[in-house]
Design an enzyme around this catalytic site. Structure first.
Site, PDB file in Angstrom:
ATOM      1  N   SER A  44      34.540 -14.299 -23.826  1.00  0.00           N
ATOM      2  CA  SER A  44      33.438 -14.843 -23.945  1.00  0.00           C
ATOM      3  C   SER A  44      32.098 -13.909 -24.733  1.00  0.00           C
ATOM      4  O   SER A  44      31.527 -14.583 -25.089  1.00  0.00           O
ATOM      5  CB  SER A  44      32.659 -14.351 -23.070  1.00  0.00           C
ATOM      6  OG  SER A  44      33.044 -14.612 -21.647  1.00  0.00           O
TER       7      SER A  44
ATOM      8  N   GLY B 298      30.459 -15.012 -16.163  1.00  0.00           N
ATOM      9  CA  GLY B 298      30.285 -16.267 -16.543  1.00  0.00           C
ATOM     10  C   GLY B 298      30.099 -16.954 -18.157  1.00  0.00           C
ATOM     11  O   GLY B 298      31.202 -16.226 -18.521  1.00  0.00           O
TER      12      GLY B 298
ATOM     13  N   VAL C   6      45.233 -15.653 -22.035  1.00  0.00           N
ATOM     14  CA  VAL C   6      44.642 -17.591 -22.338  1.00  0.00           C
ATOM     15  C   VAL C   6      44.242 -16.981 -24.326  1.00  0.00           C
ATOM     16  O   VAL C   6      43.793 -16.550 -23.393  1.00  0.00           O
ATOM     17  CB  VAL C   6      43.909 -18.196 -21.545  1.00  0.00           C
ATOM     18  CG1 VAL C   6      44.204 -19.213 -22.523  1.00  0.00           C
ATOM     19  CG2 VAL C   6      44.681 -17.999 -19.873  1.00  0.00           C
TER      20      VAL C   6
ATOM     21  N   HIS D 127      38.951 -17.906 -18.461  1.00  0.00           N
ATOM     22  CA  HIS D 127      39.049 -17.855 -16.878  1.00  0.00           C
ATOM     23  C   HIS D 127      39.219 -19.458 -16.246  1.00  0.00           C
ATOM     24  O   HIS D 127      39.960 -19.124 -14.462  1.00  0.00           O
ATOM     25  CB  HIS D 127      37.290 -17.821 -16.838  1.00  0.00           C
ATOM     26  CG  HIS D 127      36.475 -17.047 -17.334  1.00  0.00           C
ATOM     27  ND1 HIS D 127      35.431 -17.004 -18.122  1.00  0.00           N
ATOM     28  CD2 HIS D 127      36.333 -15.613 -16.927  1.00  0.00           C
ATOM     29  CE1 HIS D 127      34.751 -15.956 -18.975  1.00  0.00           C
ATOM     30  NE2 HIS D 127      35.388 -15.110 -17.686  1.00  0.00           N
TER      31      HIS D 127
HETATM   32  P1  AMP Z   1      34.958 -11.165 -17.161  1.00  0.00           P
HETATM   33  O1  AMP Z   1      33.962 -12.850 -17.075  1.00  0.00           O
HETATM   34  O2  AMP Z   1      34.917 -11.640 -18.708  1.00  0.00           O
HETATM   35  O3  AMP Z   1      34.310 -10.571 -16.152  1.00  0.00           O
HETATM   36  O4  AMP Z   1      35.946 -12.301 -16.705  1.00  0.00           O
HETATM   37  C1  AMP Z   1      36.597 -12.199 -15.647  1.00  0.00           C
HETATM   38  C2  AMP Z   1      37.726 -11.985 -15.796  1.00  0.00           C
HETATM   39  O5  AMP Z   1      38.709 -13.373 -16.629  1.00  0.00           O
HETATM   40  C3  AMP Z   1      38.234 -11.152 -15.871  1.00  0.00           C
HETATM   41  O6  AMP Z   1      39.175 -11.154 -14.266  1.00  0.00           O
HETATM   42  C4  AMP Z   1      39.376 -11.493 -17.501  1.00  0.00           C
HETATM   43  O7  AMP Z   1      40.898 -10.251 -17.233  1.00  0.00           O
HETATM   44  C5  AMP Z   1      39.902 -12.647 -17.042  1.00  0.00           C
HETATM   45  N1  AMP Z   1      39.692 -13.600 -17.989  1.00  0.00           N
HETATM   46  C6  AMP Z   1      39.010 -12.815 -19.012  1.00  0.00           C
HETATM   47  N2  AMP Z   1      39.261 -13.296 -20.634  1.00  0.00           N
HETATM   48  C7  AMP Z   1      40.636 -13.737 -20.099  1.00  0.00           C
HETATM   49  C8  AMP Z   1      41.626 -14.910 -20.560  1.00  0.00           C
HETATM   50  N3  AMP Z   1      41.646 -15.060 -22.832  1.00  0.00           N
HETATM   51  N4  AMP Z   1      43.037 -14.570 -20.595  1.00  0.00           N
HETATM   52  C9  AMP Z   1      43.431 -14.652 -19.010  1.00  0.00           C
HETATM   53  N5  AMP Z   1      42.071 -14.166 -17.898  1.00  0.00           N
HETATM   54  C10 AMP Z   1      40.743 -14.213 -18.708  1.00  0.00           C
END
Ligand code: AMP
Length: 284
Positions: free
Chosen positions: A190, A31, A180, A37
């Protein structure tokens, strides 16, 4: 967009989609959603899936720092709006018991040395928690594809390995999506909102250093590349470097000579204002 809280209901929902030959893409998250995301969901759409399931579950088992868990942002209403705006089909929003019921049994994963470097070294138990939750989510969601971000490079390697160990890699494709970034290059996260205005300004030097290395590594040995990158970070006042490693993209072990590895990645974690900021770039 449907919101499903129960694991059993999601399992039934996905079984119904598969009976009707619909392909399912899955995007696990914790989240506090941002463009990074949302890009994973767009990739699920572009990859030809008809159903896109995003899960939001802040998994306590992967936090080794109780304060980090407590401070983790949870703006659920804003998240729902963002998911709807990109065309997500289902938000899976389980509580703890739905993910870890009383009869839940952990899978005895072995990651060789994938989990003993970098995040594994700095966050004890982190990847055990990640692996168990992703395995459980894959059991519940049984997608055709799972989308994960390159930003968490080591996490993708761990998930690839767990899918092999649990014999899931024939059924589910793991898609790694490029990081990204904000306009100035900072990898979206986040946790970025916890930076002070001054910390946010300094944070730009993390990606600047990685891009400098991408352009210049050929003139340096891996050891020189590592030392000079750290020096550049420190020169900008970024001296809380948890690690800056130049690694083989498959074994995740440090590279001594460029010719020893088919693909090399530089992974870094810097702390600013007490916030751990992860980033990486693939050199080749
Ligand atoms: P998280 O909510 O931090 O567990 O991330 C969920 C998914 O989003 C994971 O696969 C992360 O690697 C991906 N994610 C988080 N930040 C980025 C970003 N800046 N660019 C691409 N994917 C991301």
């Amino acid at each position: 967009m449907k919101i499903i809280n129960s694991s059993a209901t999601l399992q039934e929902f996905v079984a119904y989609q598969h009976q009707h030959q619909l392909r399912v893409g899955f995007i696990p998250t914790m989240g506090a959603l941002h463009e990074g995301h949302l890009e994973l969901i767009r990739q699920s759409i572009q990859s030809g899936n008809q159903v896109h399931i995003c899960s939001i579950f802040v998994n306590p088992k992967q936090f080794n720092d109780a304060k980090d868990l407590e401070k983790y942002p949870r703006p659920i209403e804003a998240d729902i709006q963002k998911l709807e705006s990109v065309g997500c089909s289902v938000l899976f929003l389980p509580d703890y018991e739905q993910i870890y019921p009383e009869n839940w049994q952990r899978f005895p994963f072995q990651f060789a040395n994938l989990d003993t470097t970098m995040e594994g070294l700095h966050r004890t138990g982190h990847f055990e928690g990640v692996a168990q939750v992703v395995y459980r989510l894959l059991q519940i969601c049984t997608p055709d594809q799972i989308f994960m971000g390159q930003k968490d490079f080591q996490q993708v390697a761990i998930v690839r390995s767990l899918m092999k160990q649990a014999h899931l890699e024939q059924k589910i494709e793991l898609v790694r999506v490029p990081t990204v970034r904000e306009l100035d290059g900072l990898a979206m996260s986040s946790r970025n909102i916890r930076l002070s205005a001054e910390g946010r300004k300094r944070a730009v030097f993390i990606s600047k250093t990685l891009f400098w290395l991408q352009a210049n590594y050929k003139n340096l040995t891996p050891n020189e590349a590592q030392n000079q990158s750290k020096t550049q970070l420190q020169a900008q006042g970024l001296d809380e470097i948890d690690y800056l490693e130049i690694i083989d993209a498959f074994s995740l072990q440090p590279v001594e000579k460029w010719e020893d590895a088919l693909s090399v990645v530089v992974c870094v974690v810097v702390r600013i204002d007490g916030v751990r900021l992860l980033d990486n770039v693939i050199l080749y």
